[in-house]
Design an enzyme around this catalytic site. Structure first.
Site, PDB file in Angstrom:
ATOM      1  N   TYR A 434       0.811  -1.230   0.000  1.00  0.00           N
ATOM      2  CA  TYR A 434       0.000   0.000   0.000  1.00  0.00           C
ATOM      3  C   TYR A 434       0.839   1.273   0.000  1.00  0.00           C
ATOM      4  CZ  TYR A 434      -0.311  -0.163   5.285  1.00  0.00           C
ATOM      5  OH  TYR A 434      -0.094  -0.207   6.620  1.00  0.00           O
ATOM      6  N   GLU A 435       0.163   2.365  -0.184  1.00  0.00           N
ATOM      7  CA  GLU A 435       0.816   3.676  -0.327  1.00  0.00           C
ATOM      8  C   GLU A 435       1.791   3.650  -1.507  1.00  0.00           C
ATOM      9  OE1 GLU A 435      -0.444   6.036   1.651  1.00  0.00           O
ATOM     10  OE2 GLU A 435       0.732   7.460   0.474  1.00  0.00           O
ATOM     11  N   GLY A 436       1.385   2.968  -2.594  1.00  0.00           N
ATOM     12  CA  GLY A 436       2.241   2.815  -3.766  1.00  0.00           C
ATOM     13  C   GLY A 436       3.071   1.556  -3.642  1.00  0.00           C
ATOM     14  N   GLN A 441       7.296   2.613  -6.291  1.00  0.00           N
ATOM     15  CA  GLN A 441       8.310   3.424  -5.611  1.00  0.00           C
ATOM     16  C   GLN A 441       9.592   3.461  -6.440  1.00  0.00           C
ATOM     17  OE1 GLN A 441       7.467   5.063  -2.882  1.00  0.00           O
ATOM     18  NE2 GLN A 441       5.479   4.042  -2.806  1.00  0.00           N
TER      19      GLN A 441
END
Lengths: 590, 590
Positions: A434-436, A441
């Site tokens: 999550y969060e990319g 990334q």
């Protein structure tokens, strides 16, 4: 049942010996002397150890349950959450005008590590709220701030972030949730959002959803996206709660881990939403919070490894199995403890050198965020922007690996849920996603951050490494600096390869993106371990009362340099093999 | 819901193009022409795809339940197991006199891969039985064979292996289960065994437990251990079942994965047991089965990666997200499929090159077991004995990693149980632990196998590599052979390091044991990829009707050589750093 002891001493070492925060010129840092941070960390440790950790396994076992539109959190979560709330922990680094304490962000990260190690699923209810507050602080109107922030800072209300939809996560340009302007200036929000952590639960009076949606006239793709506040209960002008808004939880997900946090499908059915910031500039609003949010996820990755490591050590000291080949260590017992075996030491040293390096790296990152915000320092902002995908991607990949290795120390018992080691690995697994997702990334790092501002920030990083390698010429540091230098050379060679090949064929760079992220991560940990070693020698030279602590730092630094840092050469070799092997197969041949 | 398609064509390629089993001089192999193996593999594929795979997720979700001393397996397991039984799959490689078909072991492995990929938890009921049969075949009396084997081969009865106790697994010298001689020549077995896979369930009429216990007079440690048959129901002389024996399930474990297989605590309370083989020679009896059992676990590790890979590919082709940076590939759609992105291709190529290499390595290993058994070939026995810890340790470590990578391709959906990718990772995780944790495999490799018979077997391995590198001088193979040569050089250098340092300080060798196991694993996969490339060129030169298949093998070989094989240098660097960094910390400093 696993146990947790917050590493207060190690955190103090990072904050003071390594980062020297008490002597920093960042506004607010002057208050952070050793005694002050010790008091804060001890309080956080008490909460983490005594309140949050004891309900962690319960949260995993019971999970969350959706009953008639209400999500029931696991036994004990509400009571533990109440203590987080009472302690004012959510407002630690938030403005005083909204009920916070206005301490630097680095203290939020330092205490946050303890809370996440103790109970990641529970901490997420707070973490998501903190993220939503940051968004409103940065982009909300004064009225919105006044209306929502005090209750959110106090955790009477919690917050969520609504980005993902069933058909898209990374590629937000594809979202379909619609925002129709209403006569009163609000918007009617309609659509479905998925993977909404803490989307619904029974621990707060209200939930403030931040929702990405498309309002008319914004054009295609991400350009048309705006950010909206959608409260679960409407908020009256006097702050009291009104009618239920048109947002409801459709279902909750059965996940691999973080069972104690409700991951919700949220249905917006003409729900009333209020624009945050400028129309059609929702992506920008999201991006400004990203450094902080991604640093928080990187922290989750290593924080799980911290508690997993602690328990692996305890087991390795306790479990008797086999004999030390160099001579029996426990002659009265039927066997020696696991810790005598080199291969057990190897995995424990891998874990120890990783988590301590990750902590120093992350706290350094947090202090750069403080420097960027509190001193409007563009260089610090550029540097943390560059390192953010590394903190998120590298620390979560490695953090998960280390949890798996800690689980392995337990042998068969590691696979049994009762022992708790599986939970650390399963919980840590989400941080890679999550969060990319970590591949994203790596793409962000290689595709955007490396070349940002003409490559200024990566040059600044190399300059930092160069200074550290040059050092003060302390001959005791020679071996450590030589290792850092070799790693830095590999990193520069990889950057060089991208420059020479990435323009002609972008796939030559992108095929090496994940390897580059890991190469960069090792270089960063090499850099902070060099700093930690320097700090350890300084403390020893100053006649510390606790030489064993600092000697252990030196031994751990040397372990990282000898056993982990050489990975940079492998990553470089892979990067240099370019796109050809990666892209050779026809689609049909997969 | 994930899907599974058995890789029949790839298996045929390994069996015939690479191993040339039809032309082998191993007795029984002469029957294995392409049509015969195709027929067997197609039948196995049908069962795996149509019967076993459909209940795999159900098994994970429902798990096993203990009710009044009876273990209930998940819905559909009994019906699926009945079809395994009816197909005679358990007896494929077992003697005809006990109802088997006496085919070579390699065919058990080849079909076994399909069954394990389809449903690992269900396959374990059969796999444990197969292992118990092998023990009785090798060490049981003629009466025991006649009494137990026909029903076990047919799967009317299943088998278990009882080694681990609460306080010991690896270190079996510590076991406490006692065997008291009785007047009728039997033994009364008393003690507790844990982690007993398939220890109790509702799919067979009887369960034959093989139990390690200590009989009086055997001395301390592993020397005093004997092996016993303990049937759940006593077996009358006419083969009918008698009274319930004094063995019962105490509880079943809540595990990270393989939920469909009951992992039992077994209580022996004066249960009647029958000695298998010689008194106090139980460890030897266990060890003779170990090559086979450990090869089976290595197979589990990569077989989970096979099915995880297949599903990751399907998702990467289906899910639209982002655009190919080199030019839109799906202009009519809102985005391009994930598969266009280099970083997605990278992880899929990592998986593909691993699973295909692992398959070739494992089937080669299985054919060496056939050669050792069917031709009494001591060299083959030595070689497989050397490579067994590598097959088990390397393939399960990497197999798990690949499952995690496959899960990662799904982004957030990979974390949601409904999508099934978490199960592959959770199921694969156990293979790193049981049948000797991977650290123990590394210890076995470095501490025992390397020096076995004066180092003869590792020299034989190097000779094989040398021959392959020298090759027939095909210039098209030059790059591939050069990569293999470099890996082999690293492996030899590591061996050299151990020879020079391990005698003086055993910890110098043991600190590098896991790295050596991985180095060796890469060298083995490099070797089989070189063979596969050679076989692919041969097929292309012979004018195959399916050139794309063979071209894909070449591309995948080159991927492995470029992206995976360079890991040997990292492992060598770590090995050469020796024991000092690993052993530096005092116990208190962990």
């Amino acid at each position: 049942m696993p146990s947790y002891t917050a590493p207060v001493k190690d955190m103090q070492f990072v904050l003071h010996d390594v980062l020297g925060i008490g002597q920093s010129d960042i506004p607010g840092y002057e208050e952070l002397d050793r005694d002050t941070t010790a008091a804060i960390l001890e309080e956080a440790a008490k909460l983490a150890e005594g309140v949050l950790a004891p309900v962690n396994a319960i949260g995993d076992r019971e999970g969350c349950h959706l009953e008639n539109g209400v999500v029931r959190t696991p036994s004990g979560f509400a009571e533990a959450f109440a203590q987080v709330k009472e302690g004012g922990w959510n407002g630690l680094d938030l403005p005083e005008e909204f009920g916070g304490q206005n301490l630097p962000y680095v203290m939020n990260s330092a205490t946050g590590e303890f809370f996440v190690s103790a109970n990641m699923a529970l901490n997420m209810y707070q973490g998501l709220t903190h993220g939503a507050i940051s968004a409103i602080l940065a982009h909300g109107s004064d009225d919105q701030k006044a209306q929502y922030l005090p209750k959110m800072v106090s955790l009477d209300w919690t917050g969520t972030m609504n980005l993902t939809e069933p058909h898209c996560g990374t590629d937000l340009g594809l979202i379909r949730t619609k925002a129709e302007p209403q006569d009163d200036g609000s918007y009617a929000i309609t659509g479905q959002k998925i993977f909404i952590s803490a989307g619904e639960h029974d621990m707060a009076e209200n939930i403030i959803h931040l929702v990405l949606a498309k309002a008319p006239g914004g054009g295609a793709g991400t350009k048309g996206i705006s950010l909206f506040i959608v409260p679960k209960f409407m908020v009256n002008d006097d702050g009291s709660l009104g009618a239920r808004n048109g947002v409801s939880v459709g279902s909750i997900e059965d996940k691999m881990g973080i069972h104690g946090n409700a991951t919700c499908v949220m249905n917006y059915d003409g729900a009333t939403g209020y624009l945050v910031g400028d129309l059609h500039k929702g992506m920008r609003a999201m991006f400004t919070m990203m450094n902080e949010a991604r640093l928080g996820v990187g922290l989750q990755g290593y924080a799980q490894a911290v508690v997993a490591y602690e328990n692996a050590v305890a087991y390795a000291k306790d479990r008797l199995q086999g004999r030390d080949v160099t001579g029996t260590k426990n002659p009265e017992g039927p066997a020696d403890p696991l810790l005598v075996h080199p291969d057990i030491r190897r995995v424990l040293m891998d874990q120890k050198s990783f988590v301590e390096g990750a902590r120093a790296f992350t706290m350094w990152g947090a202090s750069l965020i403080d420097r960027a915000h509190r001193r409007q320092d563009a260089e610090a902002d550029g540097l943390i922007s560059l390192m953010t995908p590394v903190i998120k991607g590298f620390l979560t990949d490695k953090g998960f690996d280390m949890c798996v290795q800690a689980q392995q120390v337990y042998g068969g018992h590691g696979y049994i849920e009762e022992w708790g080691m599986s939970q650390f690995a399963r919980d840590a697994r989400i941080a890679m996603i999550y969060e990319g997702a970590n591949g994203v990334q790596a793409l962000d790092l290689v595709g955007r951050k490396l070349a940002q501002d003409g490559g200024k920030h990566v040059m600044a990083f190399f300059a930092l490494v160069k200074d550290e390698v040059a050092g003060a010429g302390d001959p005791r540091m020679e071996d450590i600096r030589a290792a850092l230098k070799a790693a830095s050379k590999d990193l520069q060679a990889a950057g060089q390869y991208f420059m020479e090949n990435g323009m002609k064929n972008p796939n030559d760079a992108l095929s090496g993106s994940t390897d580059f992220m890991h190469l960069f991560g090792h270089a960063c940990l090499g850099l902070v371990w060099t700093r930690m070693a320097r700090a350890a020698y300084a403390a020893l030279d100053a006649g510390t009362a606790d030489p064993a602590f600092y000697e252990a730092k030196l031994a751990t630094a040397r372990y990282y340099m000898a056993r982990q840092l050489p990975a940079t050469a492998l990553h470089l070799a892979r990067i240099r093999s370019g796109a050809a092997p990666v892209m050779a197969l026809a689609e049909a041949d997969f």
